[in-house]
Design a protein around this motif. Structure first.
Motif, PDB file in Angstrom:
ATOM      1  N   GLN A  73      18.675 -12.999  -6.301  1.00  0.00           N
ATOM      2  CA  GLN A  73      18.731 -13.624  -7.622  1.00  0.00           C
ATOM      3  C   GLN A  73      18.741 -12.552  -8.701  1.00  0.00           C
ATOM      4  N   MET A  74      19.299 -12.926  -9.836  1.00  0.00           N
ATOM      5  CA  MET A  74      19.265 -12.095 -11.029  1.00  0.00           C
ATOM      6  C   MET A  74      18.904 -13.024 -12.174  1.00  0.00           C
ATOM      7  N   ALA A  75      18.089 -12.556 -13.099  1.00  0.00           N
ATOM      8  CA  ALA A  75      17.656 -13.450 -14.175  1.00  0.00           C
ATOM      9  C   ALA A  75      17.637 -12.723 -15.516  1.00  0.00           C
ATOM     10  N   MET A  76      17.754 -13.518 -16.566  1.00  0.00           N
ATOM     11  CA  MET A  76      17.644 -13.020 -17.929  1.00  0.00           C
ATOM     12  C   MET A  76      17.073 -14.140 -18.784  1.00  0.00           C
ATOM     13  N   TYR A  77      16.537 -13.773 -19.907  1.00  0.00           N
ATOM     14  CA  TYR A  77      16.029 -14.773 -20.860  1.00  0.00           C
ATOM     15  C   TYR A  77      17.085 -15.048 -21.912  1.00  0.00           C
ATOM     16  N   ILE A  78      17.130 -16.286 -22.349  1.00  0.00           N
ATOM     17  CA  ILE A  78      18.066 -16.657 -23.404  1.00  0.00           C
ATOM     18  C   ILE A  78      17.332 -17.517 -24.423  1.00  0.00           C
ATOM     19  N   ILE A  79      17.562 -17.230 -25.689  1.00  0.00           N
ATOM     20  CA  ILE A  79      17.001 -18.017 -26.783  1.00  0.00           C
ATOM     21  C   ILE A  79      18.188 -18.549 -27.586  1.00  0.00           C
ATOM     22  N   PRO A  80      18.657 -19.743 -27.250  1.00  0.00           N
ATOM     23  CA  PRO A  80      19.850 -20.282 -27.911  1.00  0.00           C
ATOM     24  C   PRO A  80      19.743 -20.324 -29.434  1.00  0.00           C
ATOM     25  N   GLU A  81      18.586 -20.697 -29.946  1.00  0.00           N
ATOM     26  CA  GLU A  81      18.394 -20.811 -31.393  1.00  0.00           C
ATOM     27  C   GLU A  81      18.655 -19.501 -32.127  1.00  0.00           C
ATOM     28  N   LEU A  82      18.322 -18.390 -31.482  1.00  0.00           N
ATOM     29  CA  LEU A  82      18.494 -17.066 -32.092  1.00  0.00           C
ATOM     30  C   LEU A  82      19.743 -16.349 -31.591  1.00  0.00           C
ATOM     31  N   LYS A  83      20.428 -16.940 -30.618  1.00  0.00           N
ATOM     32  CA  LYS A  83      21.634 -16.352 -30.015  1.00  0.00           C
ATOM     33  C   LYS A  83      21.320 -14.991 -29.395  1.00  0.00           C
ATOM     34  N   ILE A  84      20.159 -14.927 -28.748  1.00  0.00           N
ATOM     35  CA  ILE A  84      19.675 -13.694 -28.138  1.00  0.00           C
ATOM     36  C   ILE A  84      19.549 -13.894 -26.628  1.00  0.00           C
ATOM     37  N   VAL A  85      19.932 -12.867 -25.890  1.00  0.00           N
ATOM     38  CA  VAL A  85      19.713 -12.832 -24.449  1.00  0.00           C
ATOM     39  C   VAL A  85      19.044 -11.490 -24.152  1.00  0.00           C
ATOM     40  N   SER A  86      18.137 -11.484 -23.164  1.00  0.00           N
ATOM     41  CA  SER A  86      17.462 -10.224 -22.849  1.00  0.00           C
ATOM     42  C   SER A  86      17.344 -10.037 -21.336  1.00  0.00           C
ATOM     43  N   MET A  87      17.462  -8.777 -20.963  1.00  0.00           N
ATOM     44  CA  MET A  87      17.241  -8.347 -19.579  1.00  0.00           C
ATOM     45  C   MET A  87      16.389  -7.102 -19.649  1.00  0.00           C
ATOM     46  N   GLY A  88      15.276  -7.124 -18.940  1.00  0.00           N
ATOM     47  CA  GLY A  88      14.371  -5.985 -19.008  1.00  0.00           C
ATOM     48  C   GLY A  88      13.894  -5.795 -20.434  1.00  0.00           C
ATOM     49  N   ASP A  89      14.010  -4.580 -20.937  1.00  0.00           N
ATOM     50  CA  ASP A  89      13.593  -4.279 -22.308  1.00  0.00           C
ATOM     51  C   ASP A  89      14.752  -4.348 -23.301  1.00  0.00           C
ATOM     52  N   ALA A  90      15.936  -4.712 -22.822  1.00  0.00           N
ATOM     53  CA  ALA A  90      17.115  -4.723 -23.691  1.00  0.00           C
ATOM     54  C   ALA A  90      17.394  -6.123 -24.241  1.00  0.00           C
ATOM     55  N   TYR A  91      17.803  -6.163 -25.490  1.00  0.00           N
ATOM     56  CA  TYR A  91      18.163  -7.420 -26.153  1.00  0.00           C
ATOM     57  C   TYR A  91      19.627  -7.357 -26.568  1.00  0.00           C
ATOM     58  N   TYR A  92      20.300  -8.495 -26.421  1.00  0.00           N
ATOM     59  CA  TYR A  92      21.721  -8.579 -26.745  1.00  0.00           C
ATOM     60  C   TYR A  92      21.969  -9.801 -27.618  1.00  0.00           C
ATOM     61  N   GLN A  93      22.927  -9.656 -28.527  1.00  0.00           N
ATOM     62  CA  GLN A  93      23.323 -10.748 -29.423  1.00  0.00           C
ATOM     63  C   GLN A  93      24.556 -11.423 -28.837  1.00  0.00           C
ATOM     64  N   LEU A  94      24.480 -12.739 -28.691  1.00  0.00           N
ATOM     65  CA  LEU A  94      25.625 -13.503 -28.212  1.00  0.00           C
ATOM     66  C   LEU A  94      26.452 -13.989 -29.400  1.00  0.00           C
ATOM     67  N   PRO A  95      27.769 -13.998 -29.255  1.00  0.00           N
ATOM     68  CA  PRO A  95      28.616 -14.459 -30.361  1.00  0.00           C
ATOM     69  C   PRO A  95      28.547 -15.976 -30.522  1.00  0.00           C
ATOM     70  N   ASP A  96      28.898 -16.440 -31.704  1.00  0.00           N
ATOM     71  CA  ASP A  96      28.933 -17.882 -31.966  1.00  0.00           C
ATOM     72  C   ASP A  96      29.825 -18.603 -30.957  1.00  0.00           C
TER      73      ASP A  96
END
Length: 135
Positions: A73-96
């Motif tokens: 398995q591989m997992a990441m966190y996603i916060i739809p309201e903020l358009k943010i996804v994170s893996m480990g200590d890194a945060y990424y911005q998802l486009p609209d």
């Protein structure tokens, strides 16, 4: 290649104890993964880190888990309201465009808010991390 190897995507509550939604259609899975590839590094401010902690404590953060054909398995966190996804200590911005196409998969998902001690622990980790950058 994750697009070829993923057999299922599950959306779980933030702590990963409850499966809230399961997706198994391979074409749909490939589309989601392709959309995630469009995320860019997020250079977050202190206010944005606080917003992440707030969203997590209010039950607005989800664990996106990819179940791979080999049983891993591989997992990441996603916060739809903020358009943010994170893996480990890194945060990424998802486009609209990602949420225009896939935002409905998060609609109606319910989870309990995290205990206050958990949210405070996250905020303390963020503050420590941010302070260590400048030391």
């Amino acid at each position: 290649n994750l697009k070829e190897r993923a057999k299922e995507i599950q959306i779980l509550n933030h702590v990963g104890s409850d499966v809230l939604k399961k997706m198994t259609d391979h074409a749909f899975i490939e589309s989601i993964i392709e959309g995630l590839y469009s995320a860019t590094n997020a250079d977050l401010t202190n206010k944005e880190y606080e917003a992440i902690g707030q969203a997590q404590s209010e039950g607005k953060s989800y664990l996106l888990q990819f179940n791979i054909k080999d049983g891993t398995q591989m997992a990441m966190y996603i916060i739809p309201e903020l358009k943010i996804v994170s893996m480990g200590d890194a945060y990424y911005q998802l486009p609209d465009a990602f949420f225009d196409q896939f935002g409905d998969i998060f609609a109606g998902l319910k989870q309990e808010a995290l205990p206050l001690y958990w949210a405070n622990e996250f905020r303390a980790r963020v503050l420590t991390y941010r302070m260590n950058i400048f030391v």
